[in-house]
Write a protein that holds these residues in place. Structure first.
Motif, mmCIF file in Angstrom:
data_model
loop_
_atom_site.group_PDB
_atom_site.id
_atom_site.type_symbol
_atom_site.label_atom_id
_atom_site.label_comp_id
_atom_site.label_asym_id
_atom_site.label_seq_id
_atom_site.Cartn_x
_atom_site.Cartn_y
_atom_site.Cartn_z
ATOM 1 N N ASP A 1 0.840 -1.189 0.000
ATOM 2 C CA ASP A 1 0.000 0.000 0.000
ATOM 3 C C ASP A 1 0.887 1.255 0.000
ATOM 4 O OD1 ASP A 1 -1.545 2.250 1.373
ATOM 5 O OD2 ASP A 1 -3.125 0.738 1.184
ATOM 6 N N PRO A 2 0.638 2.225 -0.891
ATOM 7 C CA PRO A 2 1.509 3.407 -0.955
ATOM 8 C C PRO A 2 1.492 4.238 0.327
ATOM 9 C CG PRO A 2 -0.455 3.690 -2.324
ATOM 10 C CD PRO A 2 -0.425 2.247 -1.922
ATOM 11 N N GLU A 3 0.452 4.117 1.143
ATOM 12 C CA GLU A 3 0.368 4.908 2.365
ATOM 13 C C GLU A 3 0.902 4.178 3.584
ATOM 14 O OE1 GLU A 3 -3.604 6.236 2.950
ATOM 15 O OE2 GLU A 3 -3.686 7.373 1.079
ATOM 16 N N VAL A 4 0.587 2.891 3.709
ATOM 17 C CA VAL A 4 0.918 2.187 4.962
ATOM 18 C C VAL A 4 1.839 0.996 4.745
ATOM 19 C CG1 VAL A 4 -1.196 2.920 6.106
ATOM 20 C CG2 VAL A 4 -1.176 0.763 4.821
ATOM 21 N N GLY A 5 2.260 0.753 3.517
ATOM 22 C CA GLY A 5 3.168 -0.359 3.257
ATOM 23 C C GLY A 5 2.461 -1.689 3.121
ATOM 24 N N SER A 6 3.201 -2.772 3.295
ATOM 25 C CA SER A 6 2.673 -4.125 3.116
ATOM 26 C C SER A 6 2.248 -4.707 4.459
ATOM 27 C CB SER A 6 3.744 -5.018 2.493
ATOM 28 O OG SER A 6 4.882 -5.065 3.336
ATOM 29 N N PRO A 7 1.369 -5.716 4.466
ATOM 30 C CA PRO A 7 0.918 -6.305 5.739
ATOM 31 C C PRO A 7 2.034 -7.005 6.499
ATOM 32 C CG PRO A 7 0.039 -7.525 3.867
ATOM 33 C CD PRO A 7 0.644 -6.289 3.314
ATOM 34 N N THR A 8 2.980 -7.604 5.771
ATOM 35 C CA THR A 8 4.115 -8.287 6.391
ATOM 36 C C THR A 8 5.399 -7.632 5.906
ATOM 37 O OG1 THR A 8 2.997 -10.418 6.629
ATOM 38 C CG2 THR A 8 5.389 -10.471 6.528
ATOM 39 N N GLN A 9 6.362 -7.473 6.807
ATOM 40 C CA GLN A 9 7.681 -6.966 6.423
ATOM 41 C C GLN A 9 8.709 -8.074 6.616
ATOM 42 O OE1 GLN A 9 8.280 -3.403 8.713
ATOM 43 N NE2 GLN A 9 7.184 -4.189 10.483
ATOM 44 N N LEU A 10 9.675 -8.116 5.687
ATOM 45 C CA LEU A 10 10.654 -9.204 5.634
ATOM 46 C C LEU A 10 12.058 -8.612 5.613
ATOM 47 C CD1 LEU A 10 10.530 -12.384 3.459
ATOM 48 C CD2 LEU A 10 12.528 -10.888 3.286
ATOM 49 N N ALA A 11 12.940 -9.220 6.379
ATOM 50 C CA ALA A 11 14.350 -8.805 6.401
ATOM 51 C C ALA A 11 15.235 -9.986 6.019
ATOM 52 C CB ALA A 11 14.741 -8.286 7.779
ATOM 53 N N ILE A 12 16.205 -9.738 5.148
ATOM 54 C CA ILE A 12 17.192 -10.750 4.760
ATOM 55 C C ILE A 12 18.551 -10.308 5.305
ATOM 56 C CG2 ILE A 12 18.225 -12.033 2.855
ATOM 57 C CD1 ILE A 12 15.863 -10.882 1.116
ATOM 58 N N PHE A 13 19.077 -11.069 6.255
ATOM 59 C CA PHE A 13 20.394 -10.792 6.820
ATOM 60 C C PHE A 13 21.417 -11.716 6.153
ATOM 61 C CE2 PHE A 13 17.330 -9.632 10.054
ATOM 62 C CZ PHE A 13 17.846 -8.493 10.653
ATOM 63 N N THR A 14 22.510 -11.162 5.689
ATOM 64 C CA THR A 14 23.571 -11.949 5.042
ATOM 65 C C THR A 14 24.909 -11.639 5.745
ATOM 66 O OG1 THR A 14 22.436 -11.940 2.915
ATOM 67 C CG2 THR A 14 24.795 -12.434 2.899
ATOM 68 N N ARG A 15 25.571 -12.673 6.178
ATOM 69 C CA ARG A 15 26.831 -12.490 6.904
ATOM 70 C C ARG A 15 27.885 -11.901 5.992
ATOM 71 N NH1 ARG A 15 28.402 -17.904 9.324
ATOM 72 N NH2 ARG A 15 30.046 -17.935 7.776
ATOM 73 N N THR A 16 28.593 -10.903 6.467
ATOM 74 C CA THR A 16 29.569 -10.214 5.636
ATOM 75 C C THR A 16 30.996 -10.723 5.854
ATOM 76 O OG1 THR A 16 29.739 -8.463 7.288
ATOM 77 C CG2 THR A 16 28.207 -8.123 5.461
ATOM 78 N N GLU A 17 31.201 -11.617 6.823
ATOM 79 C CA GLU A 17 32.514 -12.256 6.982
ATOM 80 C C GLU A 17 32.278 -13.719 7.265
ATOM 81 O OE1 GLU A 17 33.631 -13.604 10.005
ATOM 82 O OE2 GLU A 17 31.935 -12.965 11.220
ATOM 83 N N ARG A 18 33.186 -14.540 6.786
ATOM 84 C CA ARG A 18 33.043 -15.988 6.946
ATOM 85 C C ARG A 18 33.898 -16.469 8.116
ATOM 86 N NH1 ARG A 18 30.470 -18.523 2.855
ATOM 87 N NH2 ARG A 18 30.057 -17.294 0.979
ATOM 88 N N SER A 19 33.303 -17.376 8.905
ATOM 89 C CA SER A 19 34.049 -17.903 10.049
ATOM 90 C C SER A 19 34.908 -19.086 9.628
ATOM 91 C CB SER A 19 33.083 -18.323 11.139
ATOM 92 O OG SER A 19 32.054 -19.139 10.629
#
Length: 461
Positions: free
Chosen positions: A443-461
């Motif tokens: 929705d242009p005013e209130v956004g989407s019903p669900t919000q999603l985040a993708i976290f990606t590790r920036t250094e490898r262990s």
């Protein structure tokens, strides 16, 4: 009228803390139609049983004039003093009100722990007999033993009565066990002792909102609980659909069906897992296996762990996924384990991705740092996928009161700015990069019903 609840957990007498009732005392509570007594027939570290005995006054019941035939004799001669009914549910709500809410100050971990429990209701009305009892309680994770009670042992030819002797065994939170009884006892009885009004809608959603939406007999339960009053039944069914994400706000084009939000959410998560090239997945907080069904069907996911703190939810997931019928090759890719998102678990380490789909909002805010540490610092997968409701979008749900949350078990719901701030901080603290995406109608005013985040590790262990 008697109900007993037994814990066989280590330090079983801690049941007294959960119920806020001292095992060394007998306590009595006045009710409109009699008295409720709480006592402990046994209270040791190996086994602890609490009994709720309801002593009813037939004269007061007759004067109330509800829940019985209005004929003169029927008001005095009925099963109310002996058989479990809505009267027992009301007593449960009064005597164990704090335990029903899952509150136990100073013992929060105990309140959120699945305990080995046994419940006994010696006389319970049960239309449909033992099979109906199994159909109601087994989907909730209970092992059910329902024994028909004969009308007269001296006259076996008369057959069975409409009552059963019910025993339930299972591992679950005390609050969940009490909520099952609070809703389903009057449903089986089918004859409430008080008038059903709009207040009953909120009661049913408050006590059944976390499990009723997925119950196979949802329609029957709602109809019986609300005395088949169609306006109330329709309201509950609509609100349950909203709580479960099964309905969207009306689309502009009514001819175009809108996919359920729950389906869009699962599809979005699976698409992200493909996009980042993850093959070994943890569904942390898997519940009853909604996402696992999609993951197990996709052969590109070579190792899948479904983890949840609730043993009863895992038991339901086992049944819903039909693990006993699953081909061996497919079954070998899936493991169900009991684990908490807020505690370190070495079994979750080293996986490609951990999914937290509609999980974080069920935690008290002061427990979020524990989740952040266990997931991002200890398990430390290459990717973490998080979904959560967008509070900004709640105004688009016509059945949701202003300021209310979508689910009775939600501890918070973040708007877009709050979620973005949390995601950015967590990523910075743990050397991850993060990307945010909408799920569902944006929705242009209130956004989407669900919000999603993708976290990606920036250094490898």
């Amino acid at each position: 009228m008697l109900l007993t609840l037994t814990s066989t957990a280590p330090s079983a007498s801690d049941l007294g803390y959960l119920l806020h009732k001292n095992p060394s005392r007998v306590q009595s509570f006045d009710l409109p139609s009699g008295q409720a007594h709480v006592f402990y027939p046994e209270a040791t570290d190996e086994r602890c049983t609490v009994a709720l005995l309801l002593e009813l006054d037939p004269i007061e019941l007759a004067r109330a004039g509800r829940g019985a035939d209005r004929r003169v004799l029927a008001g005095y001669l009925n099963d109310r003093p002996y058989a479990a009914s809505s009267l027992l549910a009301v007593a449960l709500s009064k005597v164990f009100s704090t335990a029903l809410r899952g509150v136990c100050v100073g013992h929060e971990d105990l309140a959120n722990t699945d305990l080995p429990l046994e419940i006994h209701l010696p006389v319970l009305p049960c239309p449909g007999g033992p099979e109906r009892a199994r159909d109601l309680f087994e989907p909730l994770g209970w092992l059910v033993e329902a024994t028909p009670i004969v009308l007269d042992p001296a006259l076996p030819e008369w057959g069975d009565s409409r009552y059963v002797d019910l025993r339930l065994t299972g591992a679950m939170r005390v609050a969940d066990a009490l909520s099952h009884l609070y809703v389903l006892i009057p449903v089986l009885d089918g004859d409430k002792h008080y008038w059903v009004n709009e207040d009953e809608v909120d009661k049913l959603l408050r006590r059944g909102g976390t499990w009723l939406a997925d119950h196979p007999l949802k329609d029957w339960i709602v109809s019986r609980y609300l005395a088949r009053q169609r306006p109330y039944v329709d309201e509950v069914m609509a609100r349950l659909a909203e709580l479960d994400g099964a309905t969207e706000a009306p689309a502009d084009d009514e001819d175009t069906p809108t996919p359920p939000l729950a389906r869009l959410r699962a599809e979005a998560v699976v698409a992200v897992l493909h996009e980042v090239g993850a093959h070994r997945i943890v569904d942390l907080g898997c519940g009853q296996g909604a996402l696992l069904r999609d993951l197990i069907k996709d052969a590109s996911f070579t190792e899948i762990i479904g983890a949840d703190v609730s043993a009863s939810a895992l038991a339901v997931a086992t049944k819903r996924l039909q693990l006993h019928r699953m081909p061996d090759a497919q079954r070998a890719r899936l493991q169900l384990i009991q684990s908490s998102a807020t505690y370190r678990d070495a079994r979750l380490a080293g996986m490609d991705a951990i999914v937290l789909m509609e999980v974080i909002e069920h935690l008290d805010p002061d427990r979020l740092p524990d989740l952040e540490h266990s997931v991002f610092a200890e398990a430390r997968p290459q990717h973490v996928v998080v979904t959560t409701p967008n509070a900004d979008y709640n105004v688009r749900y016509p059945g949701l009161a202003p300021g209310a949350m979508r689910h009775p078990d939600h501890r918070f719901e973040w708007n877009r700015a709050e979620f973005a701030a949390w995601a950015a901080r967590v990523a910075a603290d743990h050397t991850y990069a993060v990307t945010l995406r909408p799920v569902g109608d944006d929705d242009p005013e209130v956004g989407s019903p669900t919000q999603l985040a993708i976290f990606t590790r920036t250094e490898r262990s």
